[in-house]
Write an enzyme that holds these catalytic residues in place. Structure first.
Site, PDB file in Angstrom:
ATOM      1  N   PRO A  64      80.742   4.389 -60.008  1.00  0.00           N
ATOM      2  CA  PRO A  64      80.290   5.786 -59.926  1.00  0.00           C
ATOM      3  C   PRO A  64      79.911   6.162 -58.498  1.00  0.00           C
ATOM      4  O   PRO A  64      79.683   5.294 -57.645  1.00  0.00           O
ATOM      5  CB  PRO A  64      79.058   5.817 -60.848  1.00  0.00           C
ATOM      6  CG  PRO A  64      79.135   4.573 -61.669  1.00  0.00           C
ATOM      7  CD  PRO A  64      79.862   3.571 -60.842  1.00  0.00           C
ATOM      8  N   PRO A  65      79.832   7.453 -58.205  1.00  0.00           N
ATOM      9  CA  PRO A  65      79.409   7.884 -56.866  1.00  0.00           C
ATOM     10  C   PRO A  65      77.978   7.439 -56.570  1.00  0.00           C
ATOM     11  O   PRO A  65      77.117   7.443 -57.446  1.00  0.00           O
ATOM     12  CB  PRO A  65      79.503   9.417 -56.945  1.00  0.00           C
ATOM     13  CG  PRO A  65      80.424   9.701 -58.080  1.00  0.00           C
ATOM     14  CD  PRO A  65      80.233   8.588 -59.063  1.00  0.00           C
ATOM     15  N   GLY A  77      77.081   2.563 -53.643  1.00  0.00           N
ATOM     16  CA  GLY A  77      77.082   1.741 -52.437  1.00  0.00           C
ATOM     17  C   GLY A  77      78.402   1.069 -52.133  1.00  0.00           C
ATOM     18  O   GLY A  77      78.409   0.001 -51.506  1.00  0.00           O
ATOM     19  N   GLU A 128      57.536  20.766 -76.610  1.00  0.00           N
ATOM     20  CA  GLU A 128      57.547  19.447 -75.973  1.00  0.00           C
ATOM     21  C   GLU A 128      56.792  18.411 -76.800  1.00  0.00           C
ATOM     22  O   GLU A 128      57.214  17.256 -76.891  1.00  0.00           O
ATOM     23  CB  GLU A 128      56.959  19.543 -74.562  1.00  0.00           C
ATOM     24  CG  GLU A 128      57.738  20.438 -73.610  1.00  0.00           C
ATOM     25  CD  GLU A 128      59.198  20.043 -73.480  1.00  0.00           C
ATOM     26  OE1 GLU A 128      59.516  18.858 -73.657  1.00  0.00           O
ATOM     27  OE2 GLU A 128      60.030  20.926 -73.196  1.00  0.00           O
ATOM     28  N   HIS A 133      59.022  17.064 -79.540  1.00  0.00           N
ATOM     29  CA  HIS A 133      59.872  15.945 -79.094  1.00  0.00           C
ATOM     30  C   HIS A 133      59.090  14.638 -79.085  1.00  0.00           C
ATOM     31  O   HIS A 133      59.550  13.617 -79.619  1.00  0.00           O
ATOM     32  CB  HIS A 133      60.387  16.216 -77.669  1.00  0.00           C
ATOM     33  CG  HIS A 133      61.450  17.259 -77.587  1.00  0.00           C
ATOM     34  ND1 HIS A 133      62.592  17.241 -78.343  1.00  0.00           N
ATOM     35  CD2 HIS A 133      61.546  18.372 -76.793  1.00  0.00           C
ATOM     36  CE1 HIS A 133      63.356  18.282 -78.037  1.00  0.00           C
ATOM     37  NE2 HIS A 133      62.731  18.993 -77.101  1.00  0.00           N
TER      38      HIS A 133
END
Length: 622
Positions: free
Chosen positions: A214-215, A218, A435, A438
């Site tokens: 992935p971007p 490194g 919230e 959740h």
């Protein structure tokens, strides 16, 4: 074809300019030079002309009948000058007078310039001027075409940046969290240091290594670290730098790059974002001829160069599935090295590496920060450390603290706090219950990540609040029950709104999107549907760039998948509603506390959840 095209491009430009220069010189001699000569002729009266004849000062005379002009040369003050006067008549008397004076009648206009001077003014000086202007113009054209300052010689030259003898200063010690990738690359470094021990056994070094991931993980940093450890020249170039306006230019740059590499062997050649030129060839008419010729040249060069010299090709991409099979086969890129997102230990190590660059408190717990930053790449972790340092400066501290790092995680995930946005009392209360809905559903289910933080402070990403859950460690497998619990947690916010306010808002849009995506994946990719069993209904591509899903089933099956997705989300929605109804007092209590404090930690949440409920006022009418 490629070589001929490369050689002809600069020649064509030179030939075009030469033709233009000749035409301009021709026009210059026709129109400009006569004008310059005209300026050197002295205008006189007809009487002066007759006086000059009487005094025998006139040397040459020429009649221009068409323009009624007489040109003549005469001696004045010891100098010979060209004069011009009007033509009054050309009778025999005037002709006889000219002959008696000793002057000569000519058919050409007299000139005072020598042939050498005429050549200098009419040809040599204009030619030198055009050569100078041509060089300047051609240099500008070359820079605009090749993107570099090389002038006419820059055609076909590679733009690779060369870092000689580890001038980058990057070692393996500067790269953390990718131990497996470093181990595979260490063998390449050892070969560049001690090639003889590999030759003694008959082994040859892989010609190329492809770094995929992935971007931000490194890949480029690892390539520079390999060059730093091997202490050899390092050629770095991006795949996009091979793409040129003219067909064949990219192929010429590839040849020049490998020529330089062979001259400086042992060395490392690194091609970043190789998918730019390495995409699969589809063979369709009207494709990108420049890109395909560049790829063909790259394939040829990788076959042709001698790997025993110590020229190692490294390349990086986050789209390995789009590369041409001829590029990734053994003999070209022999080794594929995955550079994945770091695990918990890797994130902790990366944080410590970047923390060495800033002043930081001694009591910072990097383990806790690494847990909260689950799924972050190396670049994101570096940004987290930098954001912590910036926050410390804004607050007037001389070093970053644990609180700075924790806040910087939220900045990277959800953006900065939007202090200018003020919610109404009603909206603030709805967000509080949302919230807590959740968090409460997550806490009352088994196999759910613990709640780390709940906040109703708006963020610049658009979130009016969020609930952060943090696992104790990394999990690479998720059971069907865990996925269902996650869907139930996502529906907990909307369930709390329905239960308390008997209405719904737009605040659950992101929850709905994630729950639907997860439920569909359970049916189409994970084989967690009783009806479809272990049949894949969806194909994934670009796994390192978020993943693009496409259904691979009939329209009838797609309709059935939609039906099953709705049933799965509805069942978990009902489960979340049941949990909140069973814990309604706690929902009121925690929501009231969050409403007053705006942010509560996971420990505060669990303390309120585990203690005996308190009698609180009805807040539904606020």
């Amino acid at each position: 074809m490629t070589t001929n095209s490369d050689d002809k491009k600069p020649k064509q430009v030179l030939l075009t300019y030469a033709v233009v220069a000749v035409i301009v010189l021709f026009l210059l001699n026709i129109f400009v030079l006569p004008g310059l000569m005209e300026r050197s002729i002295v205008n006189t009266t007809y009487s002066d002309f007759l006086d000059g004849l009487d005094k025998k000062q006139v040397k040459e005379v020429q009649f221009d009948i068409q323009d009624y002009v007489i040109y003549y040369t005469a001696e004045k003050d010891g100098k010979t000058v060209i004069c011009k006067t009007g033509l009054i008549n050309t009778d025999d008397a005037l002709v006889q007078q000219i002959r008696d004076s000793g002057a000569v009648l000519t058919s050409e206009i007299p000139t005072q310039q020598s042939p050498l001077m005429s050549l200098l003014v009419g040809f040599i000086l204009p030619t030198l001027l055009f050569v100078f202007l041509g060089q300047m113009l051609f240099k500008k054209m070359s820079q605009s075409i090749t993107g570099g300052p090389g002038g006419a010689m820059a055609f076909g030259k590679s733009n690779a940046k060369v870092y000689v003898k580890s001038s980058t200063g990057i070692k393996f010690s500067d790269v953390a969290g990718e131990d497996e990738a470093k181990e595979l690359l260490t063998e390449i470094v050892d070969f560049l240091h001690n090639p003889q021990k590999y030759r003694d056994i008959g082994a040859s070094m892989p010609k190329g290594a492809l770094l995929v991931g992935p971007p931000g993980t490194g890949k480029t940093l690892l390539a520079k670290a390999v060059a730093g450890e091997a202490n050899v020249p390092f050629f770095s170039i991006s795949g996009s730098e091979f793409v040129e306006m003219f067909v064949g230019m990219g192929a010429a740059k590839v040849r020049d790059l490998f020529k330089q590499a062979n001259e400086k062997a042992p060395c490392i050649v690194f091609i970043d974002e190789i998918d730019t030129i390495g995409k699969k060839r589809d063979g369709q008419i009207g494709g990108n001829d420049e890109r395909e010729q560049t790829l063909n040249q790259l394939l040829t060069e990788m076959d042709g160069f001698d790997g025993s010299k110590g020229v190692v090709i490294l390349a990086a991409t986050n789209r390995p599935d789009s590369l041409d099979p001829a590029l990734t086969r053994p003999g070209r890129f022999d080794r594929r090295i995955p550079v994945e997102l770091p695990d918990l230990d890797g994130r902790e190590a990366i944080l410590k590496v970047h923390a060495r660059k800033i002043k930081i408190a001694d009591n910072v717990n990097f383990r806790e920060i690494a847990k909260a930053a689950a799924g972050a790449s190396g670049a994101e972790l570096a940004n987290i450390v930098n954001e912590a340092a910036l926050r410390a400066v804004r607050d007037g501290r001389r070093f970053a603290t644990q609180a700075d790092l924790e806040e910087s995680i939220e900045v990277v995930i959800a953006g900065y706090q939007k202090k200018g946005r003020v919610l109404s009392e009603k909206e603030k209360l709805i967000v509080s219950y949302h919230e807590v809905g959740h968090a409460l559903v997550a806490a009352k289910q088994t196999n759910s990540a613990p709640v780390h933080k709940i906040t109703i402070v708006p963020r610049t990403s658009g979130a009016l609040g969020y609930t952060m859950q943090v696992d104790d460690g990394d999990h690479y497998l998720m059971s069907k029950e865990e996925l269902e619990n996650k869907i139930a947690t996502l529906t907990g916010g909307r369930s709390a709104e329905e239960l308390i306010f008997h209405s719904i808002s737009t605040g659950a849009s992101n929850d709905i999107e994630q729950a639907t995506k997860l439920a569909r994946a359970m049916i189409t990719r994970y084989g967690m549907s009783d009806e479809f069993d272990m049949v894949a209904m969806e194909a994934m591509s670009n796994q390192y760039l978020g993943g693009d899903a496409s259904l691979t089933c009939s329209p009838e099956t797609q309709a059935e998948i939609d039906k099953k997705t709705v049933e799965l989300v509805r069942a978990q929605h009902a489960k979340a509603m049941k949990i909140l109804q069973d814990n309604l007092p706690k929902l009121h209590e925690i929501a009231k506390y969050l409403y007053e404090h705006e942010t509560i930690t996971g420990d505060e949440f669990m303390d309120i959840l585990n203690k005996k409920p308190e009698a609180i006022a009805d807040v539904q009418g606020v």
